[in-house]
Scaffold this motif. Structure first.
Motif, mmCIF file in Angstrom:
data_model
loop_
_atom_site.group_PDB
_atom_site.id
_atom_site.type_symbol
_atom_site.label_atom_id
_atom_site.label_comp_id
_atom_site.label_asym_id
_atom_site.label_seq_id
_atom_site.Cartn_x
_atom_site.Cartn_y
_atom_site.Cartn_z
ATOM 1 N N ILE A 206 0.277 -1.306 0.382
ATOM 2 C CA ILE A 206 -0.096 0.296 0.184
ATOM 3 C C ILE A 206 0.885 0.852 -0.128
ATOM 4 O O ILE A 206 0.795 2.079 -1.147
ATOM 5 N N SER A 207 2.035 1.214 0.409
ATOM 6 C CA SER A 207 3.214 2.681 0.887
ATOM 7 C C SER A 207 2.622 2.491 -0.462
ATOM 8 O O SER A 207 3.505 3.831 -0.838
ATOM 9 N N ASP A 208 4.197 1.698 -1.145
ATOM 10 C CA ASP A 208 4.858 2.074 -2.589
ATOM 11 C C ASP A 208 4.154 2.432 -3.527
ATOM 12 O O ASP A 208 4.640 3.512 -3.971
ATOM 13 N N LEU A 209 2.479 1.989 -3.109
ATOM 14 C CA LEU A 209 1.490 2.765 -4.111
ATOM 15 C C LEU A 209 1.461 4.227 -3.874
ATOM 16 O O LEU A 209 1.071 4.844 -4.724
ATOM 17 N N LEU A 210 0.966 4.247 -2.637
ATOM 18 C CA LEU A 210 0.273 5.676 -2.276
ATOM 19 C C LEU A 210 2.166 6.839 -2.807
ATOM 20 O O LEU A 210 1.776 7.772 -2.915
ATOM 21 N N GLY A 211 3.334 6.203 -2.379
ATOM 22 C CA GLY A 211 4.273 6.729 -2.571
ATOM 23 C C GLY A 211 3.910 8.165 -4.672
ATOM 24 O O GLY A 211 4.823 8.610 -4.588
ATOM 25 N N LYS A 212 3.095 7.038 -5.610
ATOM 26 C CA LYS A 212 2.775 7.818 -6.417
ATOM 27 C C LYS A 212 2.530 9.109 -6.443
ATOM 28 O O LYS A 212 2.737 10.038 -7.511
ATOM 29 N N TYR A 213 1.788 9.469 -5.490
ATOM 30 C CA TYR A 213 1.680 10.531 -5.380
ATOM 31 C C TYR A 213 2.383 12.194 -6.001
ATOM 32 O O TYR A 213 2.259 12.959 -6.638
ATOM 33 N N THR A 214 3.967 11.647 -5.333
ATOM 34 C CA THR A 214 4.814 12.581 -4.815
ATOM 35 C C THR A 214 5.790 11.973 -6.222
ATOM 36 O O THR A 214 5.888 12.981 -7.383
ATOM 37 N N ALA A 215 5.920 10.537 -6.851
ATOM 38 C CA ALA A 215 5.906 9.701 -8.169
ATOM 39 C C ALA A 215 5.897 11.067 -9.574
ATOM 40 O O ALA A 215 6.777 11.272 -10.155
ATOM 41 N N LEU A 216 4.501 10.896 -9.101
ATOM 42 C CA LEU A 216 3.637 12.144 -10.663
ATOM 43 C C LEU A 216 3.912 13.385 -10.448
ATOM 44 O O LEU A 216 3.903 13.764 -11.117
ATOM 45 N N THR A 217 3.946 14.200 -9.188
ATOM 46 C CA THR A 217 4.409 15.470 -9.071
ATOM 47 C C THR A 217 5.261 15.615 -8.997
ATOM 48 O O THR A 217 5.986 16.621 -10.723
ATOM 49 N N ASP A 218 6.359 14.716 -9.087
ATOM 50 C CA ASP A 218 7.951 15.334 -9.095
ATOM 51 C C ASP A 218 7.877 14.823 -10.770
ATOM 52 O O ASP A 218 8.572 16.230 -11.865
ATOM 53 N N TRP A 219 7.869 14.579 -11.775
ATOM 54 C CA TRP A 219 7.603 14.300 -13.273
ATOM 55 C C TRP A 219 6.669 15.152 -14.739
ATOM 56 O O TRP A 219 7.265 15.327 -14.775
ATOM 57 N N GLU A 220 5.870 14.998 -13.487
ATOM 58 C CA GLU A 220 5.204 16.549 -13.481
ATOM 59 C C GLU A 220 5.395 17.889 -14.180
ATOM 60 O O GLU A 220 5.689 19.295 -14.729
ATOM 61 N N SER A 222 8.802 18.296 -13.583
ATOM 62 C CA SER A 222 9.878 18.212 -14.273
ATOM 63 C C SER A 222 10.101 18.466 -15.944
ATOM 64 O O SER A 222 10.203 19.515 -16.412
ATOM 65 N N HIS A 223 8.576 17.984 -16.321
ATOM 66 C CA HIS A 223 8.080 18.333 -17.636
ATOM 67 C C HIS A 223 7.674 18.957 -18.205
ATOM 68 O O HIS A 223 8.520 20.315 -18.843
ATOM 69 N N MET A 224 7.523 19.753 -16.750
ATOM 70 C CA MET A 224 7.007 21.564 -16.679
ATOM 71 C C MET A 224 8.520 22.401 -17.201
ATOM 72 O O MET A 224 8.787 23.318 -17.959
ATOM 73 N N VAL A 225 9.779 22.056 -16.090
ATOM 74 C CA VAL A 225 10.769 22.681 -16.706
ATOM 75 C C VAL A 225 11.616 22.270 -17.072
ATOM 76 O O VAL A 225 12.308 23.772 -17.885
ATOM 77 N N THR A 226 11.595 21.507 -17.625
ATOM 78 C CA THR A 226 13.026 20.529 -18.301
ATOM 79 C C THR A 226 12.208 19.907 -19.763
ATOM 80 O O THR A 226 13.380 20.069 -20.225
ATOM 81 N N ILE A 389 3.830 26.466 -11.231
ATOM 82 C CA ILE A 389 4.396 24.807 -10.280
ATOM 83 C C ILE A 389 3.486 24.890 -8.506
ATOM 84 O O ILE A 389 3.230 23.727 -8.336
ATOM 85 N N ALA A 390 3.322 25.692 -8.498
ATOM 86 C CA ALA A 390 1.853 25.634 -6.544
ATOM 87 C C ALA A 390 0.561 25.446 -7.257
ATOM 88 O O ALA A 390 0.547 24.781 -6.593
ATOM 89 N N ASN A 437 19.408 9.557 -11.476
ATOM 90 C CA ASN A 437 20.529 10.969 -12.293
ATOM 91 C C ASN A 437 18.470 11.790 -13.164
ATOM 92 O O ASN A 437 18.165 10.899 -13.762
ATOM 93 N N ARG A 438 17.731 12.003 -11.676
ATOM 94 C CA ARG A 438 16.473 11.416 -11.924
ATOM 95 C C ARG A 438 15.892 13.688 -11.750
ATOM 96 O O ARG A 438 15.956 13.539 -10.082
ATOM 97 N N LEU A 439 15.464 14.263 -12.378
ATOM 98 C CA LEU A 439 14.819 15.534 -12.074
ATOM 99 C C LEU A 439 13.560 15.688 -10.501
ATOM 100 O O LEU A 439 12.518 14.675 -11.420
ATOM 101 N N THR A 440 14.164 15.941 -9.558
ATOM 102 C CA THR A 440 12.146 15.354 -8.728
ATOM 103 C C THR A 440 12.490 16.826 -8.591
ATOM 104 O O THR A 440 13.038 17.972 -8.408
ATOM 105 N N PHE A 441 11.116 17.810 -8.130
ATOM 106 C CA PHE A 441 10.255 18.989 -7.005
ATOM 107 C C PHE A 441 11.552 18.888 -6.038
ATOM 108 O O PHE A 441 12.586 20.330 -6.130
ATOM 109 N N LEU A 442 12.149 18.342 -4.723
ATOM 110 C CA LEU A 442 12.627 18.071 -4.293
ATOM 111 C C LEU A 442 14.843 18.561 -4.541
ATOM 112 O O LEU A 442 14.776 19.412 -3.799
#
Ligand code: ZN
Ligand code: ZN
Length: 456
Positions: A206-220, A222-226, A389-390, A437-442
């Motif tokens: 369950i935890s691994d799946l809930l982690g997709k919230y931030t994984a998808l945010t990071d992807w979106e 990164s797409h926006m910025v780069t 981004i906000a 080597n992956r751009l995240t919001f962090l």
């Protein structure tokens, strides 16, 4: 009868249950040309998630494998041998059983060497069957790739989303690495087996799946910025998996005697497999792994902490809470006009040398960070993108909503629950972005300065 099988040949993925359709996803449009500009490929041929599925193993296997059982190596550990390996041995008489010691088994050089020893006993092996959870799968898919063998998955717990992954998540010479692997052609997930796994493993899934919230945010972001490639339809697929798990949490805590509890386990397993299929479509873990996973990987590298007695998903959900807290804090600062973009100072070589250097991982980390993902970021453009981004960060659940979900599911939420000292929090946030080597919001937040805040 409602089909309970996911078949790529049908080009129609249906999540069907005896009690009626819970969710039905038609991904025929995902296979092949997509609006994202790429053509997606799915390698897994058949997935079976149902009660007593294991009994169908010989029949399902005969569709993809015609050799002798003696040329099949089954990799499990001492725990999963009892849970399912023994049954597989009876179903495939004469197969080569490789039973690894469950204690301290990891997907690393040592784990691979142990399994390889077993493979040498049966040099004619043509197919590997992984019977276990994440670790056994990563070792098996790595060896399948290395030896050019076909691969079949029998998950014994709904504990990770990597069963159908095409890459192996390994710790190699101390570094967390994504190594080559192969997707299973066939997945046989028997509800009677994986629902009986220790609940801690289920909570980890369950935890691994809930982690997709931030994984998808990071992807979106990164797409926006780069302008990094993104597939919005794959994001939707991950969101479906995420919603599916959120809606079955309550039922997962019920008695295994009850039909609705078993169905909840099947829904969780389907959600995990869907997330894996999303990764297959992209060809890497981008849709499923962001800053929350990097935190988990950092702790697994043991450069700021000692060995932890924690599952992958447990570290991910603790990482998720850290990341969500940080992201909301920055989002509020952006909205309050107190977050500004500062010129990039380059990688933090000193602290990297000090920490990773201790375990001779400094060179490896430098290599991983070449090219530096932050070097691609245009700070003027980033400054103008702060409001958008906000807007993306606004879609994240609040900390209290996530805490409620994690508590209801019995998942880990705080560092102290896995014996990590709270004082390691700042260094965790600082170093975690460097493990991949992956751009995240962090990682991007290294370019921000929040007024009234000292340090980075
Ligand atoms: Zn696409
Ligand atoms: Zn994961």
């Amino acid at each position: 009868m409602i089909p309970n099988i996911i078949k790529t040949e049908m080009l129609l993925y249906q999540l069907g249950f005896k009690g009626g359709f819970v969710v039905q996803i038609d991904v025929s449009n995902f296979h092949g040309a997509c609006s994202c500009g790429r053509s997606h490929e799915i390698f897994v041929k058949e997935i079976l998630v149902e009660e007593n599925a294991l009994k169908k193993l010989p029949e399902k296997l005969s569709r993809i494998y015609t050799g002798a059982y003696a040329d099949i190596s089954v990799i499990c550990d001492t725990n999963t041998y009892q849970a399912a390996g023994e049954a597989v041995e009876k179903l495939l008489p004469g197969c080569n059983m490789i039973i690894l010691p469950a204690k301290d088994l990891h997907a690393d050089n040592h784990g691979v060497a142990l399994a390889e020893k077993g493979l040498k006993i049966s040099p004619n092996t043509k197919l590997i069957i992984a019977v276990g959870s994440g670790t056994v799968h990563d070792i098996s898919r790595y060896l399948s790739k290395n030896y050019g063998l076909n691969f079949v998955s029998v998950p014994t717990a709904a504990s990770v989303d990597g069963f159908v992954s095409t890459v192996s998540a390994m710790t190699w010479n101390g570094l967390k690495k994504t190594m080559p692997g192969v997707s299973p052609e066939l997945v046989i997930a028997d509800t009677n087996i994986f629902s009986k796994a220790p609940y801690r493993l289920t909570a980890s899934g369950i935890s691994d799946l809930l982690g997709k919230y931030t994984a998808l945010t990071d992807w979106e972001i990164s797409h926006m910025v780069t302008g990094e490639y993104i597939c919005h339809r794959v994001c939707e697929l991950e969101m479906t998996a995420l919603k599916e798990v959120c809606s079955c949490i309550e039922d997962l805590r019920g008695s295994l005697e009850e039909e609705k509890t078993l169905k909840a386990y099947e829904r969780l397993m389907y959600a995990l497999l869907l997330s894996g299929i999303a990764m297959q479509m992209i060809g890497n873990s981008r849709p499923a792994s962001g800053a929350e996973h990097h935190i988990s990987h950092l702790w697994e590298m043991e450069v700021i902490n000692g060995p932890l007695d924690a599952y992958h998903g447990e570290k991910v959900s603790i990482g998720l809470m850290i990341v969500v807290h940080t992201y909301h804090k920055i989002k509020n600062a952006i909205k309050n006009g107190i977050c500004k973009v500062i010129p990039y100072k380059g990688m933090e070589f000193e602290v990297l040398q000090e920490t990773f250097g201790k375990k001779e991982l400094y060179e490896g980390i430098l290599e991983e960070n070449t090219p530096d993902p932050l070097a691609l970021v245009d700070s003027d453009k980033l400054n103008s993108q702060l409001p958008s981004i906000a807007g993306v960060l606004d879609k994240l659940p609040s900390e209290s909503e996530l805490l409620k979900l994690l508590s209801a599911a019995g998942c880990k939420k705080e560092m102290k629950e896995i014996s990590l000292e709270e004082k390691l929090l700042p260094i965790t946030i600082r170093l975690a972005p460097y493990v991949r080597n992956r751009l995240t919001f962090l990682r991007l937040s290294k370019l921000f300065k929040i007024k009234n805040e000292t340090g980075d």
